[in-house]
Write a protein that holds these residues in place. Structure first.
Motif, PDB file in Angstrom:
ATOM      1  N   ILE A  78       0.829  -1.205   0.000  1.00 48.77           N
ATOM      2  CA  ILE A  78       0.000   0.000   0.000  1.00 48.77           C
ATOM      3  C   ILE A  78       0.861   1.252   0.000  1.00 48.77           C
ATOM      4  O   ILE A  78       0.638   2.184  -0.787  1.00 48.77           O
ATOM      5  CB  ILE A  78      -0.948   0.007   1.214  1.00 48.77           C
ATOM      6  CG1 ILE A  78      -1.954  -1.145   1.113  1.00 48.77           C
ATOM      7  CG2 ILE A  78      -1.685   1.333   1.318  1.00 48.77           C
ATOM      8  CD1 ILE A  78      -2.823  -1.301   2.343  1.00 48.77           C
ATOM      9  N   VAL A  82       0.889   3.975  -3.077  1.00 47.11           N
ATOM     10  CA  VAL A  82       0.452   5.361  -2.890  1.00 47.11           C
ATOM     11  C   VAL A  82       1.583   6.322  -3.257  1.00 47.11           C
ATOM     12  O   VAL A  82       1.358   7.333  -3.944  1.00 47.11           O
ATOM     13  CB  VAL A  82      -0.001   5.587  -1.433  1.00 47.11           C
ATOM     14  CG1 VAL A  82      -0.250   7.067  -1.170  1.00 47.11           C
ATOM     15  CG2 VAL A  82      -1.248   4.778  -1.131  1.00 47.11           C
ATOM     16  N   ALA A 112      -6.784   1.917  -8.179  1.00 49.30           N
ATOM     17  CA  ALA A 112      -6.735   2.754  -6.977  1.00 49.30           C
ATOM     18  C   ALA A 112      -8.042   2.659  -6.197  1.00 49.30           C
ATOM     19  O   ALA A 112      -8.046   2.549  -4.962  1.00 49.30           O
ATOM     20  CB  ALA A 112      -6.447   4.200  -7.356  1.00 49.30           C
ATOM     21  N   LEU A 113      -9.160   2.676  -6.923  1.00 47.95           N
ATOM     22  CA  LEU A 113     -10.473   2.593  -6.273  1.00 47.95           C
ATOM     23  C   LEU A 113     -10.678   1.238  -5.617  1.00 47.95           C
ATOM     24  O   LEU A 113     -11.064   1.151  -4.444  1.00 47.95           O
ATOM     25  CB  LEU A 113     -11.578   2.846  -7.299  1.00 47.95           C
ATOM     26  CG  LEU A 113     -13.018   2.643  -6.807  1.00 47.95           C
ATOM     27  CD1 LEU A 113     -13.329   3.591  -5.663  1.00 47.95           C
ATOM     28  CD2 LEU A 113     -14.005   2.827  -7.948  1.00 47.95           C
ATOM     29  N   THR A 114     -10.423   0.149  -6.370  1.00 48.42           N
ATOM     30  CA  THR A 114     -10.634  -1.179  -5.802  1.00 48.42           C
ATOM     31  C   THR A 114      -9.646  -1.457  -4.674  1.00 48.42           C
ATOM     32  O   THR A 114      -9.986  -2.130  -3.698  1.00 48.42           O
ATOM     33  CB  THR A 114     -10.510  -2.266  -6.883  1.00 48.42           C
ATOM     34  OG1 THR A 114      -9.232  -2.146  -7.544  1.00 48.42           O
ATOM     35  CG2 THR A 114     -11.613  -2.126  -7.915  1.00 48.42           C
ATOM     36  N   GLY A 115      -8.431  -0.921  -4.797  1.00 43.52           N
ATOM     37  CA  GLY A 115      -7.453  -1.082  -3.726  1.00 43.52           C
ATOM     38  C   GLY A 115      -7.906  -0.395  -2.452  1.00 43.52           C
ATOM     39  O   GLY A 115      -7.779  -0.948  -1.347  1.00 43.52           O
ATOM     40  N   SER A 116      -8.473   0.806  -2.582  1.00 41.39           N
ATOM     41  CA  SER A 116      -8.976   1.537  -1.410  1.00 41.39           C
ATOM     42  C   SER A 116     -10.148   0.804  -0.766  1.00 41.39           C
ATOM     43  O   SER A 116     -10.236   0.702   0.466  1.00 41.39           O
ATOM     44  CB  SER A 116      -9.411   2.944  -1.825  1.00 41.39           C
ATOM     45  OG  SER A 116      -8.324   3.665  -2.371  1.00 41.39           O
ATOM     46  N   VAL A 119      -8.847  -2.163   1.215  1.00 39.38           N
ATOM     47  CA  VAL A 119      -8.280  -1.804   2.521  1.00 39.38           C
ATOM     48  C   VAL A 119      -9.392  -1.671   3.554  1.00 39.38           C
ATOM     49  O   VAL A 119      -9.300  -2.200   4.675  1.00 39.38           O
ATOM     50  CB  VAL A 119      -7.472  -0.492   2.426  1.00 39.38           C
ATOM     51  CG1 VAL A 119      -7.075  -0.003   3.815  1.00 39.38           C
ATOM     52  CG2 VAL A 119      -6.230  -0.699   1.574  1.00 39.38           C
ATOM     53  N   LEU A 120     -10.465  -0.963   3.187  1.00 36.90           N
ATOM     54  CA  LEU A 120     -11.602  -0.801   4.097  1.00 36.90           C
ATOM     55  C   LEU A 120     -12.246  -2.144   4.415  1.00 36.90           C
ATOM     56  O   LEU A 120     -12.598  -2.424   5.569  1.00 36.90           O
ATOM     57  CB  LEU A 120     -12.638   0.136   3.471  1.00 36.90           C
ATOM     58  CG  LEU A 120     -12.198   1.587   3.260  1.00 36.90           C
ATOM     59  CD1 LEU A 120     -13.283   2.367   2.525  1.00 36.90           C
ATOM     60  CD2 LEU A 120     -11.865   2.248   4.592  1.00 36.90           C
ATOM     61  N   HIS A 177      -9.512  -6.172  -8.630  1.00 32.61           N
ATOM     62  CA  HIS A 177      -8.119  -5.885  -8.281  1.00 32.61           C
ATOM     63  C   HIS A 177      -7.216  -7.060  -8.657  1.00 32.61           C
ATOM     64  O   HIS A 177      -6.145  -6.872  -9.232  1.00 32.61           O
ATOM     65  CB  HIS A 177      -8.013  -5.582  -6.789  1.00 32.61           C
ATOM     66  CG  HIS A 177      -6.823  -4.740  -6.433  1.00 32.61           C
ATOM     67  ND1 HIS A 177      -6.778  -3.385  -6.639  1.00 32.61           N
ATOM     68  CD2 HIS A 177      -5.623  -5.070  -5.879  1.00 32.61           C
ATOM     69  CE1 HIS A 177      -5.612  -2.909  -6.229  1.00 32.61           C
ATOM     70  NE2 HIS A 177      -4.891  -3.909  -5.774  1.00 32.61           N
TER      71      HIS A 177
END
Length: 229
Positions: A78, A82, A112-116, A119-120, A177
């Protein structure tokens, strides 16, 4: 000390960051696949899944070493992702007037969206089924062997429609992802060729589909009453 300085200096370069992102990504793909295979024991009944969980807990040093190593890999993946994204944005501060995605897939454009979202989802998953903070009412129950009733906990969770939706959304993000992560990681390691690119792209889609189908099957089988406590 000189070797360490050179090592970290290489990591801080764009190429070094891409290599570490690729290696950490591949390690996480392997973990996700084995994690899914372990969870599929829910279809074998409570004894199989609870015994599997108890086997892991009987080796606390190995278990916590694996957890800390996995946490470090996630942090590296991550953090460097980033950092690289920020560097790329600074290198091209002015956006294009038009965007044309001739070869880029939807999965590659939404990393980036699917990675975020992942994480959540991972944080929620750990708080829910690992720490038992989301629903502590069944977290510490034991089965007839005296093992923690992981099976009962999982079945209880996916009888809740809200949790079913949350986990299915998590699987959609994971699928997108994963489908791009495998091929892009191998390409970042220098394995680029038109034939290899097609092979890696197909492999990424296949692995993503198997993982998502496997995980979603557990959630939906419980939600529809096919697997019961």
């Amino acid at each position: 000390p000189l070797l360490m300085i050179r090592f970290f200096g290489h990591i801080l370069t764009s190429l070094g960051s891409k290599v570490l992102i690729a290696l950490s990504g591949l390690a996480l793909v392997v973990f996700v696949v084995f994690h899914m295979l372990g969870n599929l024991q829910v279809f074998q009944g409570p004894d199989a899944l609870n015994s599997y969980a108890a086997f892991l807990r009987e080796m606390p040093m190995a278990l916590w070493s694996a957890r800390l190593t996995l946490l470090a890999i996630v942090a590296v993946h991550i953090g460097l992702s980033v950092r690289l994204a920020i560097q790329n944005r600074r290198a091209r501060p002015a956006g294009y007037v038009t965007h044309r995605y001739r070869r880029a897939s939807l999965a590659s454009r939404t990393m980036a969206l699917t990675g975020s979202l992942l994480v959540l989802f991972i944080v929620f998953h750990l708080l829910h089924l690992t720490a038992g903070l989301v629903d502590p009412s069944v977290h510490n129950r034991l089965d007839f062997r005296g093992h923690r009733d992981v099976f009962g906990n999982v079945v209880h969770a996916f009888q809740n429609p809200v949790l079913v939706v949350v986990y299915l959304i998590g699987q959609v993000a994971l699928g997108f992802h994963l489908s791009h992560a495998l091929s892009s990681s191998l390409q970042s390691l220098g394995m680029e060729h038109p034939m290899l690119d097609r092979l890696f792209h197909g492999a990424g889609l296949l692995v993503a589909m198997l993982v998502v189908v496997g995980n979603a099957a557990i959630v939906l089988a419980i939600a529809f009453g096919l697997v019961r406590a």
